[in-house]
Design an enzyme around this catalytic site. Structure first.
Site, PDB file in Angstrom:
ATOM      1  N   HIS A 169     -12.259  51.437  46.200  1.00 42.92           N
ATOM      2  CA  HIS A 169     -12.566  50.011  46.244  1.00 42.92           C
ATOM      3  C   HIS A 169     -12.483  49.465  44.815  1.00 42.92           C
ATOM      4  CE1 HIS A 169     -16.448  51.267  44.719  1.00 42.92           C
ATOM      5  NE2 HIS A 169     -16.613  52.060  45.768  1.00 42.92           N
ATOM      6  N   HIS A 221     -14.042  51.469  41.936  1.00 44.92           N
ATOM      7  CA  HIS A 221     -13.207  52.562  41.420  1.00 44.92           C
ATOM      8  C   HIS A 221     -12.076  51.990  40.552  1.00 44.92           C
ATOM      9  CE1 HIS A 221     -14.579  54.470  45.368  1.00 44.92           C
ATOM     10  NE2 HIS A 221     -15.034  55.321  44.459  1.00 44.92           N
ATOM     11  N   GLY A 277     -18.981  55.657  36.921  1.00 47.63           N
ATOM     12  CA  GLY A 277     -19.674  54.403  37.157  1.00 47.63           C
ATOM     13  C   GLY A 277     -21.170  54.527  36.927  1.00 47.63           C
ATOM     14  N   GLN A 286     -26.355  60.402  38.033  1.00 49.29           N
ATOM     15  CA  GLN A 286     -25.211  61.317  38.000  1.00 49.29           C
ATOM     16  C   GLN A 286     -24.572  61.307  36.610  1.00 49.29           C
ATOM     17  OE1 GLN A 286     -22.062  61.634  41.177  1.00 49.29           O
ATOM     18  NE2 GLN A 286     -20.975  60.233  39.839  1.00 49.29           N
ATOM     19  N   MET A 339     -20.649  47.592  45.113  1.00 44.37           N
ATOM     20  CA  MET A 339     -19.539  48.149  45.911  1.00 44.37           C
ATOM     21  C   MET A 339     -19.724  49.642  46.075  1.00 44.37           C
ATOM     22  SD  MET A 339     -16.259  46.101  44.618  1.00 44.37           S
ATOM     23  CE  MET A 339     -16.196  44.336  44.833  1.00 44.37           C
TER      24      MET A 339
HETATM   25  P1  AMP Z   1     -17.444  57.999  44.431  1.00 44.71           P
HETATM   26  O1  AMP Z   1     -16.059  57.963  44.996  1.00 44.71           O
HETATM   27  O2  AMP Z   1     -18.433  57.198  45.198  1.00 44.71           O
HETATM   28  O3  AMP Z   1     -17.898  59.403  44.117  1.00 44.71           O
HETATM   29  O4  AMP Z   1     -17.353  57.262  43.032  1.00 44.71           O
HETATM   30  C1  AMP Z   1     -16.422  57.678  42.046  1.00 44.71           C
HETATM   31  C2  AMP Z   1     -16.786  57.018  40.738  1.00 44.71           C
HETATM   32  O5  AMP Z   1     -16.741  55.599  40.905  1.00 44.71           O
HETATM   33  C3  AMP Z   1     -18.210  57.356  40.284  1.00 44.71           C
HETATM   34  O6  AMP Z   1     -18.202  57.542  38.887  1.00 44.71           O
HETATM   35  C4  AMP Z   1     -18.994  56.132  40.689  1.00 44.71           C
HETATM   36  O7  AMP Z   1     -20.139  55.910  39.891  1.00 44.71           O
HETATM   37  C5  AMP Z   1     -17.952  55.042  40.472  1.00 44.71           C
HETATM   38  N1  AMP Z   1     -18.300  53.859  41.257  1.00 44.71           N
HETATM   39  C6  AMP Z   1     -18.622  53.809  42.574  1.00 44.71           C
HETATM   40  N2  AMP Z   1     -18.944  52.552  42.937  1.00 44.71           N
HETATM   41  C7  AMP Z   1     -18.846  51.786  41.820  1.00 44.71           C
HETATM   42  C8  AMP Z   1     -19.070  50.405  41.531  1.00 44.71           C
HETATM   43  N3  AMP Z   1     -19.470  49.548  42.471  1.00 44.71           N
HETATM   44  N4  AMP Z   1     -18.869  49.971  40.267  1.00 44.71           N
HETATM   45  C9  AMP Z   1     -18.459  50.832  39.299  1.00 44.71           C
HETATM   46  N5  AMP Z   1     -18.240  52.147  39.510  1.00 44.71           N
HETATM   47  C10 AMP Z   1     -18.429  52.625  40.744  1.00 44.71           C
END
Ligand code: AMP
Length: 272
Positions: free
Chosen positions: A26, A29, A139, A145, A176
Site C-alpha cells: 500500500h 510501503h 516504518g 519493531q 495504512m
Molecule cells: P509489513 O508488510 O506490514 O510487514 O510492513 C513492511 C514495512 O512497511 C514495515 O517496515 C512497516 O513498518 C512499514 N509500514 C507499514 N505500514 C506503514 C505505514 N502506514 N506507513 C509507513 N510505513 C509502513
C-alpha cells in the site's frame, strides 16, 4: 543466488538499500520505497509473509497476498530487485537457528504476541545476511519493531544504517496497513478510535495535562466506548527504553496502542 548477485554489486562499489515487507503493498510501503530509491544504487524489495513471526492462532494463512499487483508497484517505484522467496527457501527442512531479542521485545506487543519479535529478528537477520544492504528502511508504524531491529543491528554488529520512516495515513487518519483489508465498512469506521485516542493524548499534552497515567485511562475509556473495539494495550512509554513513563518528556514520549476491531488487531502510535 541473490546473495551472490548482491555480493557482485558490493564488489563493484554499488550501495544496496533494502525495504523488507510482507507484501500486499500500500502507499505506506511505497513511501518507504520512495525514500529509499535516491539513497542507494541498488534497491531491493523483499516480499515474504514470514511464518515464524505469527502465533498459532494468528492470521498467517489468511494474511492478504497479491503478488502481481505488488510487482507492478515495485516497477513503478523503480525497484531493481524483488526478492520473493518461498517458505522452504528460507526455512528448509531441518532449520533450527533463531535470533532471540530480549529487553525491548518484552514490552508492548511482546506481551500479547509471544515469539513474534523472535520471528522478526530472525527473518530480518537472514535477509540482511543474504542481501548485505548498506541501508535498511522500516516504518515507524511498527515503532517497537524498528527499535528492536536497531538494537539487533548494534548488538550483532551488522554495520547497516537503519532508517525509520513516519507513518502514512488515510485521509481520516487511519494508519495504512495491509490488515485494513480485513475490515468491513462498519469496522473501518470503528477503527478510527485508534487515531482518535492518539489525537486526544496530543491535545491533552498541549493543554498541559502531563500526567500520563491519567491520559492512559482517558484513552482506555475512549476505546472501551467503541462497541466493536477490544483494547489489547494502551501504553505511554519512553521512546528509547519502552519503559512506562509517568510524566511527559518532550520528544521522548511514545504513546502506543493495540486494539482489536472485530477479529483484526491494529496498532498505531505517536511520539510527542
Ligand atoms: P509489513 O508488510 O506490514 O510487514 O510492513 C513492511 C514495512 O512497511 C514495515 O517496515 C512497516 O513498518 C512499514 N509500514 C507499514 N505500514 C506503514 C505505514 N502506514 N506507513 C509507513 N510505513 C509502513
Amino acid at each position: 543466488m541473490l546473495q551472490k548477485i548482491c555480493r557482485t554489486f558490493k564488489r563493484r562499489g554499488q550501495t544496496i538499500g533494502v525495504v523488507p515487507t510482507m507484501g500486499f503493498l500500500h502507499e505506506g510501503h511505497q513511501s518507504l520505497l520512495k525514500k529509499a530509491r535516491p539513497q542507494c544504487d541498488v534497491l531491493v524489495l523483499t516480499i515474504f509473509v514470514n511464518p515464524t513471526q505469527f502465533g498459532p492462532r494468528e492470521d498467517y494463512k489468511k494474511y492478504p497476498r497479491h503478488t502481481k499487483r505488488d510487482l507492478a508497484i515495485a516497477g513503478r517505484e523503480k525497484v531493481d530487485l524483488v526478492f520473493l522467496p518461498k517458505v522452504s527457501d528460507l526455512y528448509p527442512a531441518g532449520y533450527q537457528t533463531y535470533v532471540e531479542p530480549t529487553g525491548l521485545s518484552r514490552e508492548l506487543c511482546g506481551k500479547s504476541r509471544p515469539g513474534h519479535f523472535r520471528g522478526v529478528t530472525t527473518i530480518v537477520a537472514k535477509l540482511f545476511n543474504i542481501i548485505s544492504p548498506n541501508t535498511a528502511f522500516f516504518g515507524l508504524k511498527d515503532f517497537q519493531q524498528f527499535a528492536i531491529l536497531c538494537q539487533m543491528v548494534k548488538d550483532l554488529d551488522f554495520g547497516i544504517k537503519m532508517i525509520g520512516i513516519p507513518t502514512l495515513r488515510e485521509k481520516d487518519g487511519l494508519a495504512m496497513s495491509s490488515r485494513n483489508a480485513y475490515l468491513n465498512p462498519v469496522e473501518r469506521k470503528a477503527a478510527l478510535c485508534l487515531i482518535g485516542g492518539l489525537k486526544r493524548v496530543r491535545q491533552e499534552i498541549i493543554k498541559g495535562n502531563k500526567n500520563m497515567m491519567r491520559l492512559n485511562s482517558l484513552v482506555r475509556s475512549k476505546i472501551r466506548k467503541e462497541k466493536l473495539a477490544r483494547l489489547d494495550y494502551a501504553e505511554c512509554v519512553h521512546a528509547q527504553t519502552l519503559q512506562p513513563l509517568k510524566k511527559y518528556e518532550r520528544g521522548k514520549t511514545l504513546f502506543a496502542l493495540a486494539v482489536f476491531i472485530g477479529k483484526t488487531r491494529l496498532i498505531d502510535n505517536i511520539v510527542i
